[in-house]
Design a protein around this motif. Structure first.
Motif, PDB file in Angstrom:
ATOM      1  N   VAL A 220       0.838  -1.207   0.000  1.00  0.00           N
ATOM      2  CA  VAL A 220       0.000   0.000   0.000  1.00  0.00           C
ATOM      3  C   VAL A 220       0.873   1.257   0.000  1.00  0.00           C
ATOM      4  N   ARG A 223       3.250   2.534  -3.077  1.00  0.00           N
ATOM      5  CA  ARG A 223       2.686   3.312  -4.175  1.00  0.00           C
ATOM      6  C   ARG A 223       2.872   4.807  -3.975  1.00  0.00           C
ATOM      7  N   TYR A 242     -10.724  -4.160   1.889  1.00  0.00           N
ATOM      8  CA  TYR A 242     -10.350  -2.955   1.122  1.00  0.00           C
ATOM      9  C   TYR A 242     -10.076  -1.799   2.088  1.00  0.00           C
ATOM     10  N   ALA A 246      -6.222  -0.373   3.763  1.00  0.00           N
ATOM     11  CA  ALA A 246      -5.857   1.002   3.437  1.00  0.00           C
ATOM     12  C   ALA A 246      -5.926   1.884   4.680  1.00  0.00           C
ATOM     13  N   GLY A 250      -2.457   0.158   6.441  1.00  0.00           N
ATOM     14  CA  GLY A 250      -1.438   0.533   5.458  1.00  0.00           C
ATOM     15  C   GLY A 250      -1.075   2.001   5.389  1.00  0.00           C
ATOM     16  N   LEU A 251      -2.062   2.848   5.155  1.00  0.00           N
ATOM     17  CA  LEU A 251      -1.754   4.252   4.898  1.00  0.00           C
ATOM     18  C   LEU A 251      -1.157   4.967   6.103  1.00  0.00           C
ATOM     19  N   GLY A 337      -7.723  -1.178  -8.513  1.00  0.00           N
ATOM     20  CA  GLY A 337      -7.129  -2.182  -7.636  1.00  0.00           C
ATOM     21  C   GLY A 337      -7.963  -3.436  -7.709  1.00  0.00           C
ATOM     22  N   GLY A 345      -6.034  -8.261   0.493  1.00  0.00           N
ATOM     23  CA  GLY A 345      -6.081  -6.981  -0.217  1.00  0.00           C
ATOM     24  C   GLY A 345      -5.554  -7.056  -1.633  1.00  0.00           C
ATOM     25  N   VAL A 346      -4.813  -6.012  -2.006  1.00  0.00           N
ATOM     26  CA  VAL A 346      -4.447  -5.784  -3.404  1.00  0.00           C
ATOM     27  C   VAL A 346      -3.539  -6.867  -4.013  1.00  0.00           C
ATOM     28  N   SER A 349      -2.727  -3.937  -9.380  1.00  0.00           N
ATOM     29  CA  SER A 349      -3.223  -2.564  -9.418  1.00  0.00           C
ATOM     30  C   SER A 349      -2.539  -1.770 -10.517  1.00  0.00           C
ATOM     31  N   ASP A 351      -0.870   1.895 -10.945  1.00  0.00           N
ATOM     32  CA  ASP A 351      -0.348   2.874  -9.993  1.00  0.00           C
ATOM     33  C   ASP A 351      -0.102   4.239 -10.612  1.00  0.00           C
ATOM     34  N   SER A 366       0.965  -7.204  -7.721  1.00  0.00           N
ATOM     35  CA  SER A 366       1.598  -6.520  -6.598  1.00  0.00           C
ATOM     36  C   SER A 366       3.017  -7.041  -6.402  1.00  0.00           C
TER      37      SER A 366
END
Ligand code: AYL
Length: 541
Positions: A220, A223, A242, A246, A250-251, A337, A345-346, A349, A351, A366
């Motif tokens: 995550v 990217r 999802y 995120a 992740g974020l 994604g 998750g992903v 994707s 990017d 990924s």
């Protein structure tokens, strides 16, 4: 090249080496990562926020309280809450102890929640006061920690017998860390138990490890490494993989700011973009459809000039919608994604603008993820541009389904390949195109609807002899559940009676929205419903 002679496709993205220390939990991995961010979460409606230092203090304090309460590594804890800035606090605290978080859709009925409780056997639940009655109805003896709304925190509420503490209280206790008999958490240990129906049957617990989640965090944030700090709008649900990978994990490792909406509402979403100068908007396809259809009104009313990327994930995005979106919002890059609960998750994707110009692609694999395209009948691995079932392997693939060896064995093979149940091809440049779904799953606005659950429910109706539930294409929702029903002789059951019968017992997103009566359900010799035949029949009219 990215495709070897034995037809294994390798990711073209730079690999992200996993932290070598075997004893590491995902919470520590995230919190120890350096970044330049200041605000982690903002509640879009109240403006309440959590800075990064406040977030980590709160997580530490809640973990200490949980530990004092006797929560240990391996204990399962249920979380029932709409999106909120406290949702990640609960997840991160629980995982930091090596305890396991299981989330559920707040729209689920108490019967549906009871099933998940029976399967996952939690020792404790976190719930908002609004959703608390659903838990007490599902499991009267489960101890509950109340997630209070800010305005409730001061008020004297009638004491609920099962409520053992409040999250607010636990966040501010600041218990000395000596209270915390922290057991060693290993990357192999289970972190999350999210529910998914996989390729067939009812919902099952997807066992994802700390290693799975740490790999996903890396994917995550990988990217955004080269970019400025972003401001995200979180309107996709955090209980779902999802939103979880995120916004609850992740974020945070990137220092981004996340503006949280408790649920999706078009006006709230658009006005939040304007008010918080949001740059990045992760969505499911139905919301993009609505943004395209209402583009003129939207652009006249809201200043969306801060927005530079929209991510669509969780369900197929049609070429028409992509083209419509590009035409109506030319300054916004539309990214895709693709992934599964089972891949934490992903899995693939796009990017960048350049990658997403291949309209319709789900993107490149990924980092660290391998793929095969398998001919379903022969099991043969196929070369580029040939269509078959997508199999995935890599550090984010689940450990298996919880206490369900049979489902695990039919989904994961001995070499670690996950059968996705999606029909795909990979082009000459490594881009994945999803063309169909082999598995039973219906996706209504990105939500999972397991046909087997609805079929079992229909068969409990006294006037129904047999039933099959299939996806029916829908412009707004992507797909809606449709039932083929065989009535018992002499019954004059109507279509609306069938729909009402189901609607009374399931969450709104699982409702049957079309019914056709038939004299028999087509099945193969071993009794499996021939779903593809029914789908063909339903859509040929
Ligand atoms: P689950 N295009 C087509 N189908 C998709 C896509 C996509 N981009 N993404 C998901 N699906 C379908 O477990 C596909 O059939 O997780 C897949 O097997 O609810 C199934 O949905 C899995 O459903 C992201 C993007 C997480 C996606 C995800 C996974 C969410 C769906 C993070 O950034």
């Amino acid at each position: 090249g990215f495709c070897s002679s034995n037809s294994i496709y390798y990711s073209k993205r730079k690999p992200l080496p996993l932290p070598p220390n075997p004893s590491l939990d995902v919470t520590t991995f995230i919190s120890s990562r350096a970044h330049h961010g200041t605000t982690a979460f903002i509640d879009s409606s109240t403006g309440h926020h959590l800075t990064f230092p406040h977030l980590w203090l709160s997580v530490h304090s809640v973990a200490s309280s949980l530990s004092s309460m006797g929560i240990r590594k391996g204990d399962v804890i249920l979380l029932l809450s709409p999106n909120s800035i406290y949702f990640p606090v609960v997840c991160l605290s629980v995982m930091s102890l090596g305890a396991i978080i299981t989330t559920t859709n707040p729209l689920n009925t108490s019967t549906e929640i009871a099933k998940q409780i029976k399967d996952s056997n939690p020792v404790l639940a976190f719930a908002t006061s609004q959703l608390l009655p659903k838990i007490t109805a599902a499991s009267p003896n489960l101890p509950i920690i109340l997630i209070e709304e800010e305005e409730e925190q001061e008020r004297n509420k009638p004491k609920q017998p099962r409520v053992v503490d409040t999250l607010h209280n636990m966040m501010t206790k600041r218990e000395p860390s000596v209270n915390r008999v922290k057991q060693q958490v290993n990357q192999d240990d289970t972190a999350t138990l999210l529910y998914s129906s996989g390729t067939t049957g009812p919902s099952k617990g997807v066992v994802s490890s700390h290693r799975n989640l740490i790999s996903m965090v890396q994917i995550v944030i990988g990217r955004f490494e080269k970019e400025e700090l972003q401001t995200f709008i979180c309107t996709v649900p955090m209980f779902h993989i999802y939103g979880l990978v995120a916004f609850a994990t992740g974020l945070l490792a990137s220092g981004s700011t996340i503006v949280v909406l408790s649920k999706f509402e078009m006006h709230d979403m658009l006005s939040s973009i304007e008010r918080f100068r949001a740059t990045y908007l992760p969505l499911v396809p139905p919301i993009l459809v609505a943004m395209v259809n209402n583009a003129e009104a939207i652009k006249g009313k809201y200043d969306l000039s801060s927005l530079h990327s929209v991510l669509s994930g969780g369900a197929p995005l049609s070429k028409e919608v992509i083209e419509g979106f590009v035409e109506k919002y030319p300054k916004v890059t539309i990214l895709q994604g693709y992934g599964l609960t089972e891949s934490t998750g992903v899995g693939a994707s796009t990017d960048s603008l350049e990658e997403s110009r291949r309209y319709g692609t789900a993107g490149l694999l990924s980092p660290g993820t391998e793929a095969k395209i398998v001919e379903p009948e022969s099991g043969e691995a196929l070369p580029v541009n040939k269509t078959g079932e997508l199999w995935l392997r890599g550090p984010t693939i689940m450990k298996g389904y919880f206490s369900n060896e049979e489902a695990t064995a039919s989904t994961l093979d001995s070499e670690g390949w996950l059968r996705t149940g999606d029909v795909c091809y990979i082009d000459n440049d490594g881009f994945i195109f999803i063309v169909d779904r082999l598995k039973e799953l219906i996706k209504y606005k990105g939500y999972q609807v397991p046909p087997a659950e609805l079929e079992a429910l229909l068969l409990t109706h006294p006037a129904i002899l047999d039933a099959a539930v299939i996806p029916y294409p829908d412009k707004e929702a992507g797909q809606v559940p449709m039932a083929y029903v065989v009535r018992k002789p002499g019954s004059n059951l109507s279509e609306s009676q069938v729909m009402d019968f189901v609607a009374k017992q399931v969450a709104p997103y699982k409702r049957i929205r079309r019914v056709t009566f038939t004299s028999s359900v087509p099945k193969n010799p071993s009794g499996k419903i021939l779903r593809k035949d029914l789908i063909k029949l339903a859509t040929s009219k």
